[in-house]
Structures are given as structure tokens and as C-alpha cells.
Design an enzyme around this catalytic site. Structure first.
Site, PDB file in Angstrom:
ATOM      1  N   ILE A  78      35.195 -10.059 -16.262  1.00 23.97           N
ATOM      2  CA  ILE A  78      35.297 -11.510 -16.347  1.00 23.97           C
ATOM      3  C   ILE A  78      36.708 -11.806 -16.854  1.00 23.97           C
ATOM      4  O   ILE A  78      37.167 -11.208 -17.829  1.00 23.97           O
ATOM      5  CB  ILE A  78      34.210 -12.103 -17.272  1.00 23.97           C
ATOM      6  CG1 ILE A  78      34.318 -13.634 -17.344  1.00 23.97           C
ATOM      7  CG2 ILE A  78      34.254 -11.499 -18.664  1.00 23.97           C
ATOM      8  CD1 ILE A  78      33.179 -14.274 -18.141  1.00 23.97           C
ATOM      9  N   SER A  79      37.420 -12.701 -16.168  1.00 23.75           N
ATOM     10  CA  SER A  79      38.824 -12.964 -16.505  1.00 23.75           C
ATOM     11  C   SER A  79      38.962 -13.650 -17.857  1.00 23.75           C
ATOM     12  O   SER A  79      38.027 -14.286 -18.355  1.00 23.75           O
ATOM     13  CB  SER A  79      39.467 -13.847 -15.436  1.00 23.75           C
ATOM     14  OG  SER A  79      39.509 -13.195 -14.201  1.00 23.75           O
ATOM     15  N   LYS A  80      40.140 -13.518 -18.435  1.00 21.90           N
ATOM     16  CA  LYS A  80      40.448 -14.226 -19.675  1.00 21.90           C
ATOM     17  C   LYS A  80      40.246 -15.732 -19.474  1.00 21.90           C
ATOM     18  O   LYS A  80      40.597 -16.266 -18.424  1.00 21.90           O
ATOM     19  CB  LYS A  80      41.902 -13.994 -20.073  1.00 21.90           C
ATOM     20  CG  LYS A  80      42.273 -12.594 -20.469  1.00 21.90           C
ATOM     21  CD  LYS A  80      43.753 -12.555 -20.831  1.00 21.90           C
ATOM     22  CE  LYS A  80      44.208 -11.178 -21.232  1.00 21.90           C
ATOM     23  NZ  LYS A  80      45.651 -11.177 -21.601  1.00 21.90           N
TER      24      LYS A  80
END
Length: 232
Positions: A78-80
Site C-alpha cells: 500500500i503506497s505512502k
């Protein structure tokens, strides 16, 4: 107490945190995004409202509102929050109204799709890995987002049935932008994706499709999982 405010710094909530404690952590995250320069009001509102801790494993939930990527299984992340917000703000750029129909390549756990659904009229989100497609479906079920459609398929091909798109966003980086995406982007639309540069690193790339052709802008360095074809 699952989360405590000490000297203006919010400690990590633990898995027993209450709704108000999760909200406090989420609002603190958004204040940091504002301090970093995020300005689009609709994107800020979406980041405040979507509960990121519901999209990660319970063992990692106490890190959900830190500005870090987290594993979601099958070699994906999951991206920042700052990267999600940055890319969606680039899609919205100077628009005050909602985006029209949006195509997301790489559903992952579903978090970015949920944020997109808040700033768009309609979202099609494609995932090539069945395990993640099913996980995103389970994560998003409780949100009841009627404008979000989850698709299982090869994202490199886009989704021609939904085209043209006002915006396209990708959560994986390839050697170049697939031609199918550009063809499915509406005139006046914008595409944001990580792309490998000649130096072998990834940069964010913005594609604006105009009546006169395509305008490409390269921005800052990023780090995403590789863009792959096929279904797994």
C-alpha cells in the site's frame, strides 16, 4: 488508552483504539500532508475520511497513519499516504469540480480506489492478481461505494469498455506508458503514473492529452512495484 496526545505528538493507536482515536491519528496525518504542501481541498477531505487502517493487516494497523508504505501480500504494498495524495492531487490539478470517469491500474488493497471514489464521479479499478482483487473487494464491501467498480484483468491493456477516461492513475511503474492508456484517455484528460527513466530509476510522469497531441511532464523520483502484464 490506545492513543495519547503528548506534547502535540500523537502516539500510534493500537488495535484496541476507538473510532475517535483512529480519527485523531488520521487528522494528524492530513495536517502533515498540508505542511508538506498538499492544498486541494477535495483531496484533503478524502484523505481525512478514508480509514487507511481498515486496508492493512491488523498487525500493522498501528502504522497505518504513518507516512510509509506497508506490505499487503503477494509482493505488493500500500503506497505512502503522501504519494497517494500527491498523485490524486496531480489528477485533480486546478479542478474545483469532481473528476469524471477514472481508471485506476493496480487496485492493491483498495485504499487508493476508496480515496479516488471521493473525488470522482465514477472509478474503474483494475487488479491483475486475484488474491488482491478479492482482498480489495472484502476491504471495500463495508464502504458501499456505488461509484467504484472493481475489475480483474491485465491493467496494461486498460479497460476499453469504460473509455474515454477523464483521468488514469497507475500504482506500478513500467518502462513506458502503455499506448492503450493514452488511447483510452479523453482529450482534456490527465494520466499520472510512475515510469522508469533512461537512468533506470522511476519518476512520476504526467501525461496531458490535448486536441493538439500529448504533453509529457516528468516530476520527482518515486519507488513503485514493477508494472507487469497478465493475470496471476
Amino acid at each position: 488508552m490506545a492513543a495519547v496526545q503528548l506534547g502535540g505528538v500523537l502516539t500510534r493507536p493500537d488495535r484496541s483504539a476507538t473510532g475517535s482515536e483512529w480519527q485523531a491519528a488520521r487528522f494528524a496525518m492530513v495536517r502533515k500532508l498540508e505542511a508538506q504542501g498538499l492544498r486541494h481541498e477535495a483531496v484533503l477531505a478524502a484523505m481525512r475520511s478514508v480509514e487507511r487502517h481498515r486496508f492493512v493487516d491488523s498487525a500493522l494497523a498501528n502504522q497505518a497513519y504513518e507516512d510509509t508504505s506497508l506490505p499487503i501480500g503477494l509482493g505488493q504494498t500500500i503506497s505512502k499516504p503522501s504519494v497517494v495524495a500527491r498523485m490524486i492531487e496531480l489528477l485533480c490539478h486546478d479542478r474545483s469540480e469532481k473528476l469524471g470517469r477514472v481508471l485506476e491500474i493496480g487496485t492493491g488493497c483498495g485504499y487508493q480506489a476508496a480515496v479516488l471514489s471521493s473525488v470522482s464521479i465514477e472509478v474503474y479499478s483494475m487488479e491483475r492478481l486475484r488474491g488482491l482483487h478479492e482482498r480489495a473487494r472484502a476491504n471495500l464491501r463495508a464502504f458501499r461505494l456505488s461509484n467504484l467498480h472493481l475489475l480483474m484483468g491485465d491493467g496494461m491493456l486498460g479497460y476499453a469498455k469504460g473509455a474515454p477516461y477523464a483521468a488514469i492513475i497507475a500504482a506500478a511503474g513500467g518502462n513506458d506508458i502503455p499506448q492503450a492508456w493514452i488511447e483510452q484517455l479523453a482529450v482534456g484528460g490527465r494520466l499520472v503514473a510512475p515510469t522508469v527513466t533512461s537512468a533506470g530509476k522511476q519518476n512520476l510522469v504526467v501525461i496531458d492529452k490535448t486536441a493538439r497531441g500529448v504533453v509529457r511532464t516528468e516530476l520527482e523520483a518515486v519507488h513503485f512495484v514493477p508494472l507487469k502484464s497478465g493475470i496471476g
